[in-house]
Motif scaffolding. Sequence first.
Motif, PDB file in Angstrom:
ATOM      1  N   GLY A  10       0.689  -1.190   0.045  1.00  0.00           N
ATOM      2  CA  GLY A  10      -0.032   0.082  -0.095  1.00  0.00           C
ATOM      3  C   GLY A  10       1.013   1.389  -0.087  1.00  0.00           C
ATOM      4  O   GLY A  10       1.873   1.164   0.161  1.00  0.00           O
ATOM      5  N   PRO A  11      -0.095   2.483  -0.192  1.00  0.00           N
ATOM      6  CA  PRO A  11       0.620   3.697  -0.157  1.00  0.00           C
ATOM      7  C   PRO A  11       1.628   3.986   1.165  1.00  0.00           C
ATOM      8  O   PRO A  11       2.502   4.794   1.097  1.00  0.00           O
ATOM      9  CB  PRO A  11      -0.348   4.795  -0.410  1.00  0.00           C
ATOM     10  CG  PRO A  11      -1.529   4.134   0.199  1.00  0.00           C
ATOM     11  CD  PRO A  11      -1.230   2.429  -0.188  1.00  0.00           C
ATOM     12  N   LYS A  12       1.295   3.300   2.105  1.00  0.00           N
ATOM     13  CA  LYS A  12       1.908   3.732   3.350  1.00  0.00           C
ATOM     14  C   LYS A  12       3.285   2.895   3.609  1.00  0.00           C
ATOM     15  O   LYS A  12       3.889   2.822   4.605  1.00  0.00           O
ATOM     16  CB  LYS A  12       1.072   3.567   4.841  1.00  0.00           C
ATOM     17  CG  LYS A  12      -0.031   4.484   4.731  1.00  0.00           C
ATOM     18  CD  LYS A  12      -1.140   4.312   5.817  1.00  0.00           C
ATOM     19  CE  LYS A  12      -2.220   5.185   5.701  1.00  0.00           C
ATOM     20  NZ  LYS A  12      -3.422   4.803   6.614  1.00  0.00           N
ATOM     21  N   LYS A  13       3.341   1.773   2.779  1.00  0.00           N
ATOM     22  CA  LYS A  13       4.466   0.875   2.586  1.00  0.00           C
ATOM     23  C   LYS A  13       4.642   0.224   4.045  1.00  0.00           C
ATOM     24  O   LYS A  13       5.584  -0.168   4.544  1.00  0.00           O
ATOM     25  CB  LYS A  13       5.710   1.829   2.618  1.00  0.00           C
ATOM     26  CG  LYS A  13       5.857   2.338   1.113  1.00  0.00           C
ATOM     27  CD  LYS A  13       7.177   2.879   0.732  1.00  0.00           C
ATOM     28  CE  LYS A  13       7.262   3.640  -0.719  1.00  0.00           C
ATOM     29  NZ  LYS A  13       8.466   4.121  -0.852  1.00  0.00           N
ATOM     30  N   TYR A  14       3.598  -0.424   4.435  1.00  0.00           N
ATOM     31  CA  TYR A  14       3.601  -1.576   5.670  1.00  0.00           C
ATOM     32  C   TYR A  14       4.652  -2.641   5.210  1.00  0.00           C
ATOM     33  O   TYR A  14       4.522  -3.268   3.944  1.00  0.00           O
ATOM     34  CB  TYR A  14       2.184  -1.979   5.927  1.00  0.00           C
ATOM     35  CG  TYR A  14       1.386  -1.143   6.668  1.00  0.00           C
ATOM     36  CD1 TYR A  14       1.629  -0.527   7.944  1.00  0.00           C
ATOM     37  CD2 TYR A  14       0.214  -0.355   5.975  1.00  0.00           C
ATOM     38  CE1 TYR A  14       0.822   0.366   8.626  1.00  0.00           C
ATOM     39  CE2 TYR A  14      -0.554   0.653   6.621  1.00  0.00           C
ATOM     40  CZ  TYR A  14      -0.197   0.767   8.055  1.00  0.00           C
ATOM     41  OH  TYR A  14      -1.067   1.689   8.702  1.00  0.00           O
ATOM     42  N   LEU A  15       5.668  -2.654   5.995  1.00  0.00           N
ATOM     43  CA  LEU A  15       6.477  -3.794   5.934  1.00  0.00           C
ATOM     44  C   LEU A  15       6.076  -5.104   6.238  1.00  0.00           C
ATOM     45  O   LEU A  15       5.769  -5.259   7.718  1.00  0.00           O
ATOM     46  CB  LEU A  15       7.863  -3.500   6.330  1.00  0.00           C
ATOM     47  CG  LEU A  15       9.034  -4.465   6.345  1.00  0.00           C
ATOM     48  CD1 LEU A  15       9.342  -4.477   4.995  1.00  0.00           C
ATOM     49  CD2 LEU A  15      10.266  -3.970   7.359  1.00  0.00           C
ATOM     50  N   VAL A  20      11.048  -2.277  10.416  1.00  0.00           N
ATOM     51  CA  VAL A  20      10.590  -3.714  11.316  1.00  0.00           C
ATOM     52  C   VAL A  20       9.190  -3.982  10.703  1.00  0.00           C
ATOM     53  O   VAL A  20       8.392  -3.117  10.480  1.00  0.00           O
ATOM     54  CB  VAL A  20      10.651  -3.124  12.700  1.00  0.00           C
ATOM     55  CG1 VAL A  20      12.182  -2.671  13.197  1.00  0.00           C
ATOM     56  CG2 VAL A  20       9.600  -2.266  13.268  1.00  0.00           C
ATOM     57  N   TYR A  21       8.904  -5.159  10.981  1.00  0.00           N
ATOM     58  CA  TYR A  21       7.538  -5.712  10.448  1.00  0.00           C
ATOM     59  C   TYR A  21       6.560  -5.146  11.172  1.00  0.00           C
ATOM     60  O   TYR A  21       6.590  -4.788  12.453  1.00  0.00           O
ATOM     61  CB  TYR A  21       7.620  -7.412  10.860  1.00  0.00           C
ATOM     62  CG  TYR A  21       8.441  -8.196   9.824  1.00  0.00           C
ATOM     63  CD1 TYR A  21       8.460  -7.914   8.563  1.00  0.00           C
ATOM     64  CD2 TYR A  21       9.174  -9.138  10.361  1.00  0.00           C
ATOM     65  CE1 TYR A  21       9.211  -8.620   7.537  1.00  0.00           C
ATOM     66  CE2 TYR A  21      10.138  -9.953   9.289  1.00  0.00           C
ATOM     67  CZ  TYR A  21      10.027  -9.596   8.096  1.00  0.00           C
ATOM     68  OH  TYR A  21      10.841 -10.389   7.248  1.00  0.00           O
ATOM     69  N   TRP A  22       5.410  -4.837  10.338  1.00  0.00           N
ATOM     70  CA  TRP A  22       4.270  -4.117  10.575  1.00  0.00           C
ATOM     71  C   TRP A  22       4.503  -2.581  10.638  1.00  0.00           C
ATOM     72  O   TRP A  22       3.424  -1.929  11.098  1.00  0.00           O
ATOM     73  CB  TRP A  22       3.303  -4.673  11.879  1.00  0.00           C
ATOM     74  CG  TRP A  22       2.996  -6.102  11.606  1.00  0.00           C
ATOM     75  CD1 TRP A  22       2.035  -6.372  10.870  1.00  0.00           C
ATOM     76  CD2 TRP A  22       3.537  -7.290  11.947  1.00  0.00           C
ATOM     77  NE1 TRP A  22       1.870  -7.601  10.679  1.00  0.00           N
ATOM     78  CE2 TRP A  22       2.749  -8.477  11.453  1.00  0.00           C
ATOM     79  CE3 TRP A  22       4.737  -7.756  12.697  1.00  0.00           C
ATOM     80  CZ2 TRP A  22       3.168  -9.646  11.515  1.00  0.00           C
ATOM     81  CZ3 TRP A  22       5.045  -9.129  12.766  1.00  0.00           C
ATOM     82  CH2 TRP A  22       4.121 -10.118  12.278  1.00  0.00           C
ATOM     83  N   SER A  23       5.413  -2.135  10.621  1.00  0.00           N
ATOM     84  CA  SER A  23       5.597  -0.676  10.460  1.00  0.00           C
ATOM     85  C   SER A  23       5.184  -0.042   9.341  1.00  0.00           C
ATOM     86  O   SER A  23       5.121  -0.791   8.222  1.00  0.00           O
ATOM     87  CB  SER A  23       7.072  -0.143  10.674  1.00  0.00           C
ATOM     88  OG  SER A  23       8.063  -0.929   9.825  1.00  0.00           O
ATOM     89  N   PRO A  24       4.894   1.221   9.129  1.00  0.00           N
ATOM     90  CA  PRO A  24       5.228   2.203  10.095  1.00  0.00           C
ATOM     91  C   PRO A  24       4.035   2.226  11.189  1.00  0.00           C
ATOM     92  O   PRO A  24       3.050   2.153  10.980  1.00  0.00           O
ATOM     93  CB  PRO A  24       4.910   3.488   9.089  1.00  0.00           C
ATOM     94  CG  PRO A  24       4.035   3.044   8.039  1.00  0.00           C
ATOM     95  CD  PRO A  24       4.256   1.688   7.891  1.00  0.00           C
ATOM     96  N   PHE A  25       4.682   2.628  12.549  1.00  0.00           N
ATOM     97  CA  PHE A  25       4.279   2.622  13.727  1.00  0.00           C
ATOM     98  C   PHE A  25       3.115   3.522  13.775  1.00  0.00           C
ATOM     99  O   PHE A  25       1.845   3.131  14.141  1.00  0.00           O
ATOM    100  CB  PHE A  25       5.021   2.705  14.727  1.00  0.00           C
ATOM    101  CG  PHE A  25       4.485   2.943  16.053  1.00  0.00           C
ATOM    102  CD1 PHE A  25       4.130   1.885  16.937  1.00  0.00           C
ATOM    103  CD2 PHE A  25       4.029   3.915  16.685  1.00  0.00           C
ATOM    104  CE1 PHE A  25       3.657   1.758  18.139  1.00  0.00           C
ATOM    105  CE2 PHE A  25       3.619   4.412  17.845  1.00  0.00           C
ATOM    106  CZ  PHE A  25       3.124   3.170  18.706  1.00  0.00           C
ATOM    107  N   PHE A  26       3.331   4.814  13.549  1.00  0.00           N
ATOM    108  CA  PHE A  26       2.191   5.891  13.900  1.00  0.00           C
ATOM    109  C   PHE A  26       1.178   5.681  12.674  1.00  0.00           C
ATOM    110  O   PHE A  26       0.038   6.013  12.882  1.00  0.00           O
ATOM    111  CB  PHE A  26       2.920   7.149  13.603  1.00  0.00           C
ATOM    112  CG  PHE A  26       3.437   7.492  14.877  1.00  0.00           C
ATOM    113  CD1 PHE A  26       2.592   7.900  15.877  1.00  0.00           C
ATOM    114  CD2 PHE A  26       4.671   7.527  15.043  1.00  0.00           C
ATOM    115  CE1 PHE A  26       3.074   8.355  17.122  1.00  0.00           C
ATOM    116  CE2 PHE A  26       5.233   8.030  16.581  1.00  0.00           C
ATOM    117  CZ  PHE A  26       4.385   8.407  17.435  1.00  0.00           C
TER     118      PHE A  26
END
Length: 327
Positions: A37-42, A199-205
Motif C-alpha cells: 500500500g501507499p503507506k508501505k507497511y513492511l 521493522v515488521y508491521w511498521s510504520p508504527f504511527f
Amino acid sequence: MQEFKSFPFDIHDVEESDKRELSKYFLGAGKFSIQVGPKKYLLMSDYEHDAENIYNMPLRHDDIFLVTFPRSGTTWTLELVWLLASNLDYSTAAKTHDNLMESLNKKHADNPEYLKTLQAMRTPGSEQASKMASPRFIRTHLPLSFLPPTLLDSTKVVYVARDPRDVAVSYYHLSRDFQSFIFNGDFKTYWSLFIRDLVYWSPFFEHVKEAWQMRHHPNMLFLFYEELLQNMPATLQRVATFLGKEYRADQIEELSTHLKFENFKNNPAVGIYDMKEYGMMASKGEFVRKGKSGGWRDYFDEDMTREAQLWIDNNLQNTDMRFPSMQ
C-alpha cells in the motif's frame, strides 16, 4: 452471499537498499519481506498470498477482533477481553488459550524434529480464522485498512496502542530472541530501523492513527496500554461496558489481580514456555517481558531521546492523539 472484492493495495518488493539493510540485521528479512500500500507497511512475504482472502474473510456477528502493533500488550489484552466476554470463566481460559503446542505435541509425538521446523510453516491467517469456533477472538497485527472493509459495522474491535519507545525496546528483545527474526545488532541500530519503518508491521504511527481515526465508532474501543497499568479496574470496566457485560466491583478486583503482570507472566496457559521447548525462541528469551511503562529510558541516550521526541512530535502534529505516558 458477500461480494468478493479485489485487494485494493499494491504489493511490491522492498527497495534494494532497504533489502540489503534488512538482510544485514535480520535472518532472511530482506529476501522474505514485502511492502504493501501507499503507506508501505513492511510485512512478511507470505502475506501476499493471503491478503485478498483476509480482506474478504466472512465475519460473524459475535466476532471480537483485537488489533495491535506488535509488543503493545496483545497477549495480555486478549486474556482480559476473553475473560470479560466469557463471564470470567477462569477454568476454561486456563485450558483454552494458546494450546497450539500441546495439540501439535500429541499429533506429532513420534516426530519431534517436525515440531522444531514449524516456524517455517505458516498456516494462512484466513484459514486459521475460518476453522475457529464461535465466538471467535481474533488477534492481528495487520492495520485496519487491510482487514475486511465491513469490519467495524459487523463486529467489535479492540485496539491497543503503546508508547512507541517502549514498543521499540520490547520489540528489540523479541527480535533478538525469536528464531524467525534473530536480529544481530544493538538497540541503537534497532531504533534507527524502527523509526525508518524497517521493522515488521511498521510504520508504527500510521498503524495507530488508522485506529485512532475510528475511535468514535460504536464498535471500536481504543485503549492505551498505559491505561491498563495506571488504572486497571477502571479500564476493565470500560472494556466490560463495551462488550455489554456487567460485573460487580469485587469481580473486577479479582480479575485485576489475575491480570497483574507477574501473575500473568507466570501463567502456564499463556503458552510461552512451549516456544522455547520447540526451538521457536531462545532459551533465555522472554516473550512476556516486564510490562511496564517508561522502561525505554534505560536504553536511550540523550541524542536518541531528542531524536525520539522529534519523531513523535512530527508524527502527532496533525492529530489530537497523545499517549498517556507523554501527557
